[in-house]
Design a protein around this motif. Structure first.
Motif, PDB file in Angstrom:
ATOM      1  N   THR A  31     -48.224  39.245 -20.399  1.00 27.03           N
ATOM      2  CA  THR A  31     -48.747  39.985 -21.311  1.00 27.03           C
ATOM      3  C   THR A  31     -48.149  41.460 -21.814  1.00 27.03           C
ATOM      4  O   THR A  31     -48.032  41.818 -22.793  1.00 27.03           O
ATOM      5  N   GLY A  81     -58.601  35.369 -23.855  1.00 26.36           N
ATOM      6  CA  GLY A  81     -57.733  35.239 -23.058  1.00 26.36           C
ATOM      7  C   GLY A  81     -58.566  35.031 -21.850  1.00 26.36           C
ATOM      8  O   GLY A  81     -59.612  34.812 -21.834  1.00 26.36           O
ATOM      9  N   ALA A  82     -57.743  34.413 -20.729  1.00 30.86           N
ATOM     10  CA  ALA A  82     -58.637  33.962 -19.480  1.00 30.86           C
ATOM     11  C   ALA A  82     -59.556  35.190 -19.049  1.00 30.86           C
ATOM     12  O   ALA A  82     -60.453  34.850 -18.526  1.00 30.86           O
ATOM     13  N   SER A  83     -58.734  36.328 -18.915  1.00 29.54           N
ATOM     14  CA  SER A  83     -59.409  37.441 -18.751  1.00 29.54           C
ATOM     15  C   SER A  83     -60.895  37.661 -19.293  1.00 29.54           C
ATOM     16  O   SER A  83     -61.738  37.894 -18.784  1.00 29.54           O
ATOM     17  N   ASP A 123     -58.038  39.161  -6.663  1.00 26.65           N
ATOM     18  CA  ASP A 123     -57.020  39.321  -7.666  1.00 26.65           C
ATOM     19  C   ASP A 123     -57.358  40.609  -8.593  1.00 26.65           C
ATOM     20  O   ASP A 123     -58.544  40.574  -8.568  1.00 26.65           O
ATOM     21  N   TYR A 125     -57.515  40.636 -11.682  1.00 24.13           N
ATOM     22  CA  TYR A 125     -58.361  39.978 -12.611  1.00 24.13           C
ATOM     23  C   TYR A 125     -59.914  40.119 -12.272  1.00 24.13           C
ATOM     24  O   TYR A 125     -60.733  39.594 -13.034  1.00 24.13           O
ATOM     25  N   ARG A 164     -60.598  30.961  -7.037  1.00 25.98           N
ATOM     26  CA  ARG A 164     -59.141  30.634  -7.521  1.00 25.98           C
ATOM     27  C   ARG A 164     -58.365  29.720  -6.725  1.00 25.98           C
ATOM     28  O   ARG A 164     -58.252  30.050  -5.481  1.00 25.98           O
ATOM     29  N   ASP A 191     -61.257  30.654 -12.041  1.00 24.79           N
ATOM     30  CA  ASP A 191     -60.240  31.254 -12.687  1.00 24.79           C
ATOM     31  C   ASP A 191     -58.892  30.233 -12.772  1.00 24.79           C
ATOM     32  O   ASP A 191     -58.163  30.396 -11.706  1.00 24.79           O
ATOM     33  N   ALA A 193     -56.397  30.095 -14.718  1.00 26.36           N
ATOM     34  CA  ALA A 193     -55.170  30.359 -15.720  1.00 26.36           C
ATOM     35  C   ALA A 193     -53.810  29.903 -15.477  1.00 26.36           C
ATOM     36  O   ALA A 193     -52.995  29.601 -16.303  1.00 26.36           O
ATOM     37  N   LEU A 194     -53.747  29.851 -14.167  1.00 29.25           N
ATOM     38  CA  LEU A 194     -52.449  29.583 -13.722  1.00 29.25           C
ATOM     39  C   LEU A 194     -52.132  27.865 -13.326  1.00 29.25           C
ATOM     40  O   LEU A 194     -51.100  27.341 -13.186  1.00 29.25           O
ATOM     41  N   SER A 216     -56.091  30.103 -19.984  1.00 25.75           N
ATOM     42  CA  SER A 216     -55.187  31.128 -20.810  1.00 25.75           C
ATOM     43  C   SER A 216     -54.648  30.362 -21.968  1.00 25.75           C
ATOM     44  O   SER A 216     -53.904  29.201 -21.869  1.00 25.75           O
ATOM     45  N   LYS A 219     -50.349  30.706 -21.762  1.00 31.37           N
ATOM     46  CA  LYS A 219     -49.646  30.248 -20.607  1.00 31.37           C
ATOM     47  C   LYS A 219     -48.926  28.854 -20.980  1.00 31.37           C
ATOM     48  O   LYS A 219     -48.241  28.770 -22.006  1.00 31.37           O
ATOM     49  N   SER A 227     -55.009  34.741 -26.792  1.00 31.02           N
ATOM     50  CA  SER A 227     -56.005  33.510 -26.825  1.00 31.02           C
ATOM     51  C   SER A 227     -56.530  33.000 -25.354  1.00 31.02           C
ATOM     52  O   SER A 227     -55.493  33.053 -24.719  1.00 31.02           O
TER      53      SER A 227
END
Ligand SMILES: *Cc1c(COP(=O)(O)O)cnc(C)c1O
Length: 407
Positions: A31, A81-83, A123, A125, A164, A191, A193-194, A216, A219, A227
Motif C-alpha cells: 500500500t 481493503g482487507a483492513s 499483527d 492489522y 490469522r 484475516d 488477506a495473504l 484484499s 493483492k 478495494s
C-alpha cells in the motif's frame, strides 16, 4: 496492446506536474508504494463506472452477490481493503442492526465487544479491529496455545475471535477454535488477506466454521488498491451495509427500513463510513476477480518475466542471490544475500531509495542480511534499473568500508 499495464507508458503527467517521481516497486502489492499495475480491462471498467450515477446500496448488493457466486461463498460485500473489512466485520458483530449500538460505536460497554486474538496471530492489522471499538484480549503464547486458554478467554462479553492462518507453532486447529467460539456465542473472523486466494482455503475456512473472511482486492486479485472483500454468512453480511453506507436519509423515505425487516428508524453514520467505496473500485474489483478466476495468476506474467530478466542480469560473483520458485502470494521471488558478502543491508536499502529512480525492495528478511525482489509490481525496464543500481552500489560499498560495514 491489450496486456499493457498502466504505469509502463509515459503518460504520468498529473504526477509529473506536481513533482512526484515514479519509483521501482520491488516489494509487490504494498500500500505504501501504491500497489500493483492494473490490467487495462480493469482500468477500463473503472472509467466506465463513473459515467452514470447508481444507488450505491443497490450496487453493493448486486456486486456482493456476483462476488459470492464467483468465489463460492454464501455472501460478500465490497470494502476499501482487507483492513476495512476487518473493521466492518467487527462493527457488524458488535452492533448488528441495532441503531442505538451502531450510533454508539466505537464507544461501547453495553454489548459484547471483546475480540480474542491468539498471541501467535497478533499483527499490526489488529488496529483495524480496535478501530470498531473492540477490546482485544490476547490468548496464549507466540509458539503455543492451549484450547483451554481459548475457552477460558471467551466470556459473555466476547463478540469474536480473530484468526490469522499461516502462523507457525503448536496451536489449536481452526475447527477447534470455531467450536469453542460457537459454544460461547462468539464468531470467528479470518484475516485471509495473504492466504486466499487460493479459493480452496476460503472454502475450507467456512467449512471449519468461520463466520467472516476478510480479503484484499489489491493483492492476489490485482484489483484496485483501495478495494477488498468481506465474505461471510448471508445474515451477517446483511448487517455490514448498516455499518458502512451513507445514512444521510430521511427517516420516512429510508429505503432499507421500508424493504427489510430491520428497524424503521435509521442509525446515523456507522463507524465504517470513513472507509467508503466508490463505484469505480467496485467495477474494477469485479473485473479483476473475474480475470483471476478465469486464469489464476495469469496477470502476474509481465512482472514475473521482468524478474526472470533480472535473474539473468545479476552477477552472482558480486552479490549472491537465490531464486525461489514460489512465495506467500504464489509468485517467484529473488533473495539478494548481502549478509553473505558483509554488506550493510540498511545502508544498501537506503542507497537504493536514493537512486535517481528510487528503488524499493522487500525488507522483511533484512534482519538476516537479505533483500527480496518481488515481481507483482515490476514494469518493463525495472530489471535493468535494479541490476545496474545493484552493480553500482556494490562497487561503491566495497570501496567505502565505512558505509559497507566490516567488508
Ligand atoms: C495486506 C494485509 C491486510 C490489509 O489489506 P488491505 O487490502 O491493504 O487493507 C490485512 N491483513 C494482512 C495479514 C495483510 O497481509
Amino acid at each position: 496492446m491489450n496486456n499493457e499495464p498502466v504505469g509502463s507508458g509515459t503518460d504520468d503527467s498529473v504526477f509529473d506536474k506536481i513533482g512526484v517521481r515514479r519509483v521501482v516497486n520491488g516489494v509487490g502489492p504494498a500500500t505504501r508504494l501504491g500497489g500493483v499495475p492494473l490490467h487495462s480491462s480493469v482500468v477500463e471498467a473503472m472509467a466506465n463506472a463513473t459515467r452514470h450515477p447508481v444507488r450505491m446500496d443497490h450496487l453493493e448488493e448486486r456486486a456482493g452477490g456476483e462476488l459470492a457466486r464467483m468465489l463460492g461463498v454464501e455472501a460478500a460485500y465490497v470494502t476499501s481493503g482487507a483492513s476495512a473489512a476487518l473493521t466492518l466485520a467487527t462493527a457488524a458483530l458488535i452492533a448488528g442492526d441495532d441503531p442505538s449500538l451502531i450510533d454508539a460505536l466505537p464507544r461501547i460497554t453495553n454489548a459484547p465487544h471483546r475480540v480474542a486474538v491468539l498471541a501467535a496471530h497478533r499483527d499490526p492489522y489488529d488496529r483495524a479491529v480496535e478501530a470498531a471499538g473492540a477490546e482485544l484480549i490476547v490468548v496464549g503464547y507466540p509458539n503455543a496455545t492451549h484450547i483451554g486458554e481459548v475457552e477460558r478467554a471467551l466470556d459473555a462479553e466476547t463478540a469474536a475471535v480473530i484468526y490469522r492462518p499461516g502462523r507457525p507453532g503448536n496451536h489449536p486447529s481452526l475447527a477447534a477454535i470455531c467450536g469453542a467460539a460457537r459454544r460461547s456465542d462468539a464468531h470467528v473472523v479470518i484475516d485471509g488477506a495473504l492466504y486466499a486466494p487460493p479459493l480452496a482455503n476460503l472454502t475450507r475456512w467456512f467449512d471449519d466454521g468461520a463466520s467472516f473472511v476478510a480479503l484484499s482486492g489489491g493483492k492476489h486479485f490485482r484489483g484496485p488498491q483501495a478495494s477488498g472483500i468481506l465474505c461471510g454468512r448471508a445474515d451477517l453480511i446483511d448487517t455490514v451495509a448498516l455499518q458502512h453506507q451513507d445514512m444521510d436519509e430521511r427517516e420516512s423515505t429510508w429505503a432499507r427500513g421500508a424493504r427489510s425487516g430491520s428497524s424503521k428508524t435509521p442509525p446515523r453514520h456507522g463507524v465504517g463510513r470513513p472507509m467508503k467505496v466508490g463505484r469505480e473500485q467496485i467495477a474494477g474489483l469485479l473485473v479483476a476477480v473475474e480475470r483471476y478466476i478465469a486464469a489464476p495468476g495469469a496477470d502476474d506474467a509481465d512482472g514475473i518475466r521482468e524478474l526472470q530478466l533480472l535473474r539473468t542480469l545479476l552477477e552472482p560473483g558480486r552479490i549472491p542471490f537465490n531464486w525461489h520458485e514460489t512465495s506467500a502470494l504464489s509468485v517467484p521471488i529473488i533473495e539478494l544475500d548481502l549478509g553473505a558478502v558483509a554488506l550493510d543491508v540498511d545502508a544498501f536499502a537506503t542507497a537504493l531509495g536514493g537512486m535517481p529512480t528510487p528503488i524499493y525492495l522487500e525488507e522483511a528478511e533484512a534482519w538476516r542480511g537479505v533483500l527480496i525482489v518481488h515481481p507483482m509490481a515490476l514494469v518493463a525496464g525495472d530489471a535493468n534499473r535494479i541490476s545496474s543500481a545493484i552493480s553500482d552500489l556494490e562497487a561503491r560499498f566495497r570501496q567505502t568500508p565505512a558505509i559497507g560495514g566490516e567488508a
